[in-house]
Design a protein around this motif. Sequence first.
Motif, short mmCIF file in Angstrom:
data_model
loop_
_atom_site.label_atom_id
_atom_site.label_comp_id
_atom_site.label_asym_id
_atom_site.label_seq_id
_atom_site.Cartn_x
_atom_site.Cartn_y
_atom_site.Cartn_z
N ASN A 297 -13.44 17.02 -45.92
CA ASN A 297 -13.56 15.91 -44.96
C ASN A 297 -12.97 16.28 -43.61
OD1 ASN A 297 -14.81 14.24 -46.72
ND2 ASN A 297 -12.95 13.22 -47.41
N PHE B 231 -15.27 18.38 -41.70
CA PHE B 231 -16.32 17.58 -41.06
C PHE B 231 -15.84 17.00 -39.74
CE2 PHE B 231 -19.27 16.92 -44.69
CZ PHE B 231 -20.42 17.05 -43.96
N LEU C 153 -15.33 19.61 -37.08
CA LEU C 153 -16.55 20.16 -36.52
C LEU C 153 -17.35 19.12 -35.74
CD1 LEU C 153 -17.54 22.41 -39.49
CD2 LEU C 153 -16.78 23.14 -37.26
N SER C 154 -17.08 17.82 -36.00
CA SER C 154 -17.85 16.81 -35.28
C SER C 154 -17.34 16.64 -33.85
CB SER C 154 -17.82 15.48 -36.01
OG SER C 154 -16.59 14.84 -35.80
N ASP D 231 -19.58 13.44 -32.32
CA ASP D 231 -20.81 13.20 -33.05
C ASP D 231 -20.56 12.14 -34.13
OD1 ASP D 231 -23.24 13.31 -34.12
OD2 ASP D 231 -23.15 15.39 -34.79
N LEU E 285 -22.41 11.35 -36.62
CA LEU E 285 -22.93 11.74 -37.93
C LEU E 285 -21.82 12.23 -38.86
CD1 LEU E 285 -25.52 12.24 -39.63
CD2 LEU E 285 -25.49 14.55 -38.78
N GLY E 286 -20.97 13.12 -38.31
CA GLY E 286 -19.89 13.67 -39.13
C GLY E 286 -18.93 12.58 -39.60
N ILE F 183 -20.48 10.48 -42.33
CA ILE F 183 -20.55 11.16 -43.62
C ILE F 183 -19.18 11.19 -44.28
CG2 ILE F 183 -20.86 13.46 -44.60
CD1 ILE F 183 -23.26 13.64 -42.67
N MET G 287 -18.54 7.91 -46.03
CA MET G 287 -19.24 7.80 -47.31
C MET G 287 -18.63 8.74 -48.34
SD MET G 287 -21.59 5.60 -47.54
CE MET G 287 -22.76 6.10 -48.77
N ALA G 288 -18.22 9.93 -47.89
CA ALA G 288 -17.66 10.91 -48.82
C ALA G 288 -16.35 10.40 -49.40
CB ALA G 288 -17.47 12.26 -48.14
N LEU H 145 -30.92 11.86 -37.79
CA LEU H 145 -29.61 11.23 -37.98
C LEU H 145 -29.51 10.51 -39.31
CD1 LEU H 145 -28.32 9.76 -34.62
CD2 LEU H 145 -27.29 11.47 -36.06
N PHE I 93 -27.16 15.08 -47.15
CA PHE I 93 -26.29 13.97 -47.48
C PHE I 93 -26.90 13.08 -48.55
CE2 PHE I 93 -24.21 9.88 -46.77
CZ PHE I 93 -22.96 10.29 -47.12
N PHE J 257 -26.38 14.76 -51.69
CA PHE J 257 -25.01 14.68 -52.19
C PHE J 257 -24.74 13.34 -52.86
CE2 PHE J 257 -20.40 14.10 -51.61
CZ PHE J 257 -19.98 15.20 -52.32
N LEU K 141 -19.30 19.65 -50.74
CA LEU K 141 -19.00 18.92 -49.52
C LEU K 141 -18.54 19.88 -48.43
CD1 LEU K 141 -18.94 15.97 -48.64
CD2 LEU K 141 -16.55 15.91 -49.15
N SER L 98 -20.16 20.62 -44.77
CA SER L 98 -19.47 20.58 -43.48
C SER L 98 -19.71 21.87 -42.71
CB SER L 98 -17.99 20.31 -43.67
OG SER L 98 -17.37 21.40 -44.29
N TYR M 191 -23.11 21.69 -41.30
CA TYR M 191 -23.08 20.75 -40.18
C TYR M 191 -22.47 21.41 -38.96
CZ TYR M 191 -21.34 16.85 -37.44
OH TYR M 191 -21.04 16.01 -36.43
N GLY M 192 -21.40 22.19 -39.17
CA GLY M 192 -20.77 22.85 -38.04
C GLY M 192 -21.68 23.88 -37.39
N LEU N 103 -27.62 17.71 -40.90
CA LEU N 103 -27.66 17.96 -42.33
C LEU N 103 -29.08 17.88 -42.85
CD1 LEU N 103 -24.52 16.08 -43.53
CD2 LEU N 103 -24.93 18.51 -43.58
#
Lengths: 103, 496
Positions: free
Chosen positions: A43, A46, A49-50, A58, A60-61, A64, A67-68, B75, B137, B140, B182, B186, B189-190, B195
Amino acid sequence: MHPFTSFIVAVFLLLLIGLLCLTTRRNMIRLLIGVEILFNAANLNFIALSIQRAGFIDPLGQMIVLMAIVLDGCVVAVGLVMTLNAYRHYGTLDVRKLRRLRW
Amino acid sequence: MINIPIPLLVLLLGGGVLPLIGLMAERLHVKWLREGWTILIQALALYSVYPLYREVRAAEGRILLKYLPGGAPPLGGCFEIDVLGVYMAGCISLLALLVAIYSTRYMEHEGRLTEFYTLFTLMNAGMVGVAMAGDFFTLFVFWEMMCISSYVLVSFMKHRPGPIEAGFKYFMMSATGSAFLLLSMSLLYGMTGTLNFAYASASLKAVEPTPWLLLLFTTLLIGFGIKSAIVPFHTWLPDAHPEAPGPISAMLSGIVIETGLYALTRVIYLTFPVSIFKPTFAALSVVTMTLANILALLQSDLKRMLAYSSISQIGYMLVGISTGTAYGLMGALLHIFNHSLMKGLAFLCAGSIVHQLGSREISEMRGLGRRMPFTSLSLSIALLGLGGVPTTNGFVSKFILFSSAIGAGMPILAVIGVLNSALSMAYYLRVIITLAARGEASAEEAPAIMVGISLLMALLIVIFGVWPQPVIRYADIASKCLLQGVGRYLSAVMGP
C-alpha cells in the motif's frame, strides 16, 4: 536524492520486516501481523508512486489503496477466525504445535 | 442497466441472495431449497456463458468491453471479454454445476449448509471475474473473493483439527501471495501509471528488460505461483486439498489452481516479451512435474496422492505455456479443460470412497472394486486419463503439449514430460490394482446422485478422448487471443 527514494527504502524495509516476521516468528497472531505488514508495504508503495509525478497526485493509486485496505481487512478477519479455531483445538498459538499434518 | 458480464451477475446475485434463501429453508423447513437454488444458479451461469460465446464468436477476434457507467477505462475498472475468457468461464461453470449437484448428497448430513453454498457460489463468481477482468484491480478484487471463500471452505469441517491446520497453512501462504500480487500491482502502476492491462501492455511489451521489470516479473510469479502451486510455492496444496470436503477438493484441484495459472499466463503474455519468461517457465515446469511425481509416488493417502498429481499436471501445463507458441498454449488450455474433468472426477470419486468407507488410506481399499463398482470404474477412468492413456482426453492434451515442446525447439522438455508421464502411471496403476484386487473392504455403493455424476464425467472424459475436435478448435482460437490477438485486445480499450 529523488523525493520518493525514502519511500521506496521504507517499502523495502517493511517487506524485509514482514518476510522476517513470517519466517522466524512462531506465534500465529504474529504471523498474521507479518502478512499485514507485507500488505502495508504494498500500500505504501502505491501511495509513494502515486505522487511521483511532480505537482500532481494521481487519485487512482489512492483509490486502490482504500479498496486494498478493505480487502486485507477481510483477509485478516478470516485469519483471526482460523487462529481462534486452531486455539480451541490445540490450546496454543504456537504454529510448531500444529503438526498433525506433515509440513 | 448494469453492464457487467451476465454469468458473473448471475453468480454474484445468486450468491448474495443465498443466505436469505437458506434462512427461509430453515424457518419453513423446506428441504432442498438452497440446494436447488445453488444448482439453478450454477446452471444459469453455465447457460449464460453461451450468449457471450455467440457474441465473441460473431466476428473474428471480437472483444467485448464492459464497465460500470461513469467508470470508463483506463481510470475505472473494466471487464474485457475475449474468446479465452469465455473459454475459462465455460470450464469453471461446467465443473461447478457438476460439483454442485454432487455436493447435495455429499454434504447432506453436515451443518451450516447455507454458508457452504454461499461460499461455493461466491468462489465461482470470483473465478469467473478473474477470467474476464480487463484490468489488474478488477482481477485483484475477484481474486481475493475467490481466495477468501476458498480459505473458509478448506477448513469447513472445523470440528476436526486437520482442516483447521491445513486451512491455516493455506491461508498464510496464499495471503502472502496476495500481498506480493498487490506489490506487483504497485510496481506496474509505478512503471506505467495505469493498471489497465491494455495500457500497461502498450507501454511495457516492447521495453528492454530493466531491473524494475525483472522485479515486477518476480513478484508476479510469486503472487500467482503460490495460488497455482508451482513447485517452490506448492507446499500448502498437499495439505489443503485433501483436508477440504470432497466437492471442494474437486473444485480446488480441478479449476481454482488453473485459474491462478490462467491469470499468470494472461498478465505475463500481455506485459512481457516471450524471451524473458520462456527459460524461467521451462525450468519451473521441469522442477514442478518431476518433484511432484516423485512425491506422489511416496503417498499412501489417496487424496494426498491426487493432490500431488495436481501439482505435476500444473507442470505439464507450464510446458505448453513456456513454449510461447500458439500450439503450446492451445495444449495448455486444452489440458486445463481436460484436467478439470479428470481431476474433478478423481476427487469426487475419492470423496465418495471417503464418504462410504470412512478412510483415505489406499491400503484399506482392497476389494473396493467389487463393493463400489461404478465409483471404482469412474475413478479408474479418471486415473487412466490423468496418466495419459489413449482414448481418454488426457492423452490428447498431453500429446499436444509434448509435441509443442519439440516444435518450439525444447525437446528436452518433451523427453522429461514423457518420462514423468510414465512415472506417474506407476502410482495411478497402484490405485487401480488395489481397487480391483480381492479383499474385504466393506462399503456400500455411493448414493445414486453421486454415482450418476461420476459416471457422467467418466463418459465425458472418454467422449472428449475419442472426439476432441470441438474443444481443440475452440482452444485453438482461444490460444491465439494471447499471441496474435494482443493488438485487438489493446484497441478494444484504447481505440484504433
